[in-house]
Design an enzyme around this catalytic site. Sequence first.
Site, PDB file in Angstrom:
ATOM      1  CE1 TYR A  63       9.116   0.351   5.328  1.00  0.00           C
ATOM      2  CE2 TYR A  63       7.445   1.297   3.894  1.00  0.00           C
ATOM      3  CZ  TYR A  63       7.789   0.554   5.009  1.00  0.00           C
ATOM      4  OH  TYR A  63       6.808   0.016   5.807  1.00  0.00           O
ATOM      5  CG  ASP A  69      -0.277  -0.150   2.530  1.00  0.00           C
ATOM      6  OD1 ASP A  69       0.940  -0.391   2.542  1.00  0.00           O
ATOM      7  OD2 ASP A  69      -0.957  -0.056   3.571  1.00  0.00           O
TER       8      ASP A  69
END
Length: 445
Positions: A244, A166
């Site tokens: 990330y 997601d």
Amino acid sequence: MKLTILGGGGFRVPLVYGALLGDHAEGRVTHVVLHDLDAGRLSAVTRVLAEQAAGVPDAPEVSATTDLDEALTGADFVFSAIRVGGLEGRADDERVALAEGVLGQETVGAGGIAYGLRTVPVAEDIARRVARVAPDAWVINFTNPAGLVTEAMSRHLGDRVIGICDSPVGLGRRIARVLGANPGEAWIDYVGLNHLGWVRGLRVNGRDELPRLLADPDLLGSFEEGKLFGTDWLQSLGAIPNEYLHYYYFNREAVRAYSQAEKTRGAFLRDQQAGFYDEMKQPGTAALTAWDRTRAEREATYMAEARETAGAGERDADDLSGGYEKVALALMRAIARDERTTLILNVRNRGTLSVLDAEAVIEVPCLVDANGAHPVTVDPLPDHASGLVCSVKAVEREVLAAAESGSRTTAVKAFALHPLVDSVNVARRLVDGYTAVHPGLAYLK
């Protein structure tokens, strides 16, 4: 239609079931089978689902089993959401890495490698079982590290396994929102690997609106990634990275934040979810209320260390609703009903990125129909991004090789080659540390 959820005692399963409850169209899922090795967790999640279904007359039937073949038999779709070693294993991944001064995050760096090494053999066994027991089923992989695990399973299932995440969806939604665009009508030019990708454009009615965002520091600094990375760095990149990538671009700060935290993310979730499952052992517990309360706390603390390092503050309310279950449902509908759509997915490269071979699993926009997911042709990545993608993919390949051969030497190589592990000697000590705490790595010799 039958849906089997592997890891059916997992905390996020009610998100999937909640999405299914809103689907009343022909060809919908009518039976959900939960599979888990932990009967107690299965019982807890089944109670939550029963309360979710109250008052919904056509709610999908739910059953639970600890027998894998029973769960897979007759399945049309299989959601793989397993966690080998549990949250205790995730906490150990972080602890061992931080003792060596490197990042132990679940999917990035040393922690991701350790998680992959103990998960790949289990995922491949599941893939072989699916091929034998439910050869016509489509497997949708949620299991982290999602790209690596999807590639491992694709060696047995080919294109019938598709990985989802997601993060790209949430990133695209945030960019569209600050630009005043409808996320459902925007084309998101996103390219990379799972948890290692960049939005390079967002087109509305054929016009790329991303340059407008990058040129406006106030607008750029108004949402999560702008706060996380800083407007000057995003303008330098000319793209918006997946959140990330903060662990790569600000690695020293991330390691320091993890080291100074009262609890790592894995330890926090381990203790938080243990409290939830203990609460669910009480017969009078309001299951759905307890789950909602725990989920809200979980979402609000997501990537807390990275946001604290960047001074990003609290997450926006619009970012607390998850989203991977919506991606999964859209993917399943597109295949089952031939409802053609475009989704950002983890699939085999097939020439999409010229710097990687055809079998490498990448994360890109895909056209989805009854025949599966087909990656869309994309422009090449810039050198800095291409180099990082190739480097991390090489590490993933070493993890796959170590899992196949059982070679400790190859496992050391996987750690040593990762951009966030700065010494071969550190890599050797990481393998020693991880094999000491993870029974699932006993195969490394």
